[in-house]
Enzyme design. Structure first.
Site, mmCIF file in Angstrom:
data_model
loop_
_atom_site.group_PDB
_atom_site.id
_atom_site.type_symbol
_atom_site.label_atom_id
_atom_site.label_comp_id
_atom_site.label_asym_id
_atom_site.label_seq_id
_atom_site.Cartn_x
_atom_site.Cartn_y
_atom_site.Cartn_z
ATOM 1 N N GLY A 20 0.822 -1.202 0.000
ATOM 2 C CA GLY A 20 0.000 0.000 0.000
ATOM 3 C C GLY A 20 0.853 1.247 0.000
ATOM 4 O O GLY A 20 1.924 1.286 -0.609
ATOM 5 N N LYS A 26 0.444 -0.414 10.122
ATOM 6 C CA LYS A 26 0.697 -1.537 11.019
ATOM 7 C C LYS A 26 1.205 -1.035 12.369
ATOM 8 O O LYS A 26 0.774 -1.503 13.414
ATOM 9 C CB LYS A 26 1.751 -2.436 10.360
ATOM 10 C CG LYS A 26 1.599 -3.890 10.703
ATOM 11 C CD LYS A 26 2.661 -4.717 10.040
ATOM 12 C CE LYS A 26 2.383 -4.940 8.562
ATOM 13 N NZ LYS A 26 3.511 -5.593 7.887
ATOM 14 N N THR A 32 -3.668 -2.600 6.958
ATOM 15 C CA THR A 32 -4.714 -2.767 5.942
ATOM 16 C C THR A 32 -4.119 -3.451 4.730
ATOM 17 O O THR A 32 -3.123 -2.988 4.168
ATOM 18 C CB THR A 32 -5.309 -1.413 5.499
ATOM 19 O OG1 THR A 32 -4.285 -0.601 4.932
ATOM 20 C CG2 THR A 32 -5.982 -0.697 6.646
ATOM 21 N N GLU A 84 -8.860 -1.153 0.751
ATOM 22 C CA GLU A 84 -7.987 -1.725 1.773
ATOM 23 C C GLU A 84 -8.811 -2.292 2.917
ATOM 24 O O GLU A 84 -9.800 -1.698 3.337
ATOM 25 C CB GLU A 84 -6.956 -0.710 2.272
ATOM 26 C CG GLU A 84 -7.464 0.682 2.510
ATOM 27 C CD GLU A 84 -6.346 1.627 2.966
ATOM 28 O OE1 GLU A 84 -5.540 1.238 3.798
ATOM 29 O OE2 GLU A 84 -6.324 2.768 2.471
ATOM 30 N N TYR A 96 1.320 -10.559 1.736
ATOM 31 C CA TYR A 96 1.436 -9.920 0.422
ATOM 32 C C TYR A 96 1.439 -11.013 -0.644
ATOM 33 O O TYR A 96 1.952 -12.101 -0.413
ATOM 34 C CB TYR A 96 2.739 -9.105 0.328
ATOM 35 C CG TYR A 96 2.732 -7.866 1.203
ATOM 36 C CD1 TYR A 96 1.922 -6.772 0.885
ATOM 37 C CD2 TYR A 96 3.546 -7.788 2.336
ATOM 38 C CE1 TYR A 96 1.917 -5.639 1.677
ATOM 39 C CE2 TYR A 96 3.557 -6.655 3.136
ATOM 40 C CZ TYR A 96 2.739 -5.577 2.799
ATOM 41 O OH TYR A 96 2.723 -4.459 3.586
ATOM 42 N N ARG A 109 -20.312 4.217 6.388
ATOM 43 C CA ARG A 109 -20.224 5.694 6.358
ATOM 44 C C ARG A 109 -19.340 6.126 5.185
ATOM 45 O O ARG A 109 -18.554 5.328 4.680
ATOM 46 C CB ARG A 109 -19.641 6.227 7.678
ATOM 47 C CG ARG A 109 -18.185 5.804 7.932
ATOM 48 C CD ARG A 109 -17.567 6.535 9.116
ATOM 49 N NE ARG A 109 -16.224 6.051 9.393
ATOM 50 C CZ ARG A 109 -15.118 6.551 8.840
ATOM 51 N NH1 ARG A 109 -15.192 7.535 7.957
ATOM 52 N NH2 ARG A 109 -13.941 6.040 9.148
ATOM 53 N N PHE A 114 -10.052 14.619 8.457
ATOM 54 C CA PHE A 114 -9.919 14.785 9.902
ATOM 55 C C PHE A 114 -8.932 15.906 10.204
ATOM 56 O O PHE A 114 -8.101 16.245 9.361
ATOM 57 C CB PHE A 114 -9.406 13.476 10.546
ATOM 58 C CG PHE A 114 -10.393 12.348 10.449
ATOM 59 C CD1 PHE A 114 -11.326 12.118 11.444
ATOM 60 C CD2 PHE A 114 -10.407 11.522 9.330
ATOM 61 C CE1 PHE A 114 -12.254 11.093 11.339
ATOM 62 C CE2 PHE A 114 -11.332 10.490 9.215
ATOM 63 C CZ PHE A 114 -12.256 10.280 10.229
#
Ligand code: ADP
Ligand code: RBF
Ligand code: MG
Length: 161
Positions: A20, A26, A32, A84, A96, A109, A114
């Site tokens: 990612g 992590k 994710t 993700e 992976y 949602r 943020f």
């Protein structure tokens, strides 16, 4: 592979786990697993960006509860759309290159921006609590035994279980 099982609300997605954005999710306690760009590009337009609750299966591991984020991560202003999944299960090793199967049951949602990283993390932790409660209910719970997670779902020619 992407199948829309109930328009707008129930989706099956399978793809390969790729690296990612390397933001150290992590380290934040929320790894994710990101799906490959081809699979992301195959999503029908009816799949809205946002946070979903569902079930996930990696290789031959047992089915796990999952929260899935689809979209552009407005807090980080990503330039590519991503899918993700955080799985509510401890894995001894990274996975992976494995095939990740997702059954998305509930739209929770939209993605949000943020003020700071801490607010984002608290929101994700709240999503995880709500997903756990939701998935423990009898109806959503039954769906983890979907034939979409069986070996045949990935081996037949058209991918139908
Ligand atoms: P990346 O930026 O490469 O996605 P992350 O910090 O998000 O890195 O870590 C994701 C990786 O961690 C996954 O691809 C997977 O191999 C591994 N992993 C270990 N445990 C989990 C989990 N419970 N849920 C999701 N991924 C996990
Ligand atoms: N990123 C956002 O920018 N806004 C969000 O509202 C948001 N919600 C998320 C909810 C969950 C359950 C998960 C797993 C991720 C979410 N993300 C969100 C993505 C998050 O920024 C991303 O996982 C990390 O930046 C690692 O790429
Ligand atoms: Mg990730």
């Amino acid at each position: 592979m992407v199948f829309e099982l109930r328009p707008g609300s129930l989706f099956y997605i399978a793809g390969t786990v790729v690296h990612g954005f390397g933001r150290g999710s992590k380290q934040l306690g929320i790894p994710t697993a990101n799906l490959d760009t081809y699979t992301v590009s195959q999503l029908p337009s009816s799949v809205a960006n946002g946070i979903y609750f569902g079930w996930a299966k990696v290789d031959e591991h047992r089915v796990a509860k999952t929260v899935v984020s689809i979209g552009w991560n407005p807090y980080f202003k990503n330039s590519t759309r991503s899918v993700e999944a955080h799985l509510m299960r401890t894995f001894q090793e990274d996975f992976y290159d494995s095939v990740l199967h997702l059954l998305l049951l509930k739209y929770h949602r939209p993605e949000r921006d943020f003020y700071n990283l801490n607010d984002l993390i608290e929101c994700i932790q709240d999503d995880i609590r709500q997903a756990t409660d939701y998935l423990n209910q009898p109806e959503p719970s039954r769906l983890k035994d979907t034939p979409w997670f069986s070996a045949s779902a990935t081996s037949t020619e058209n991918g139908m279980p």
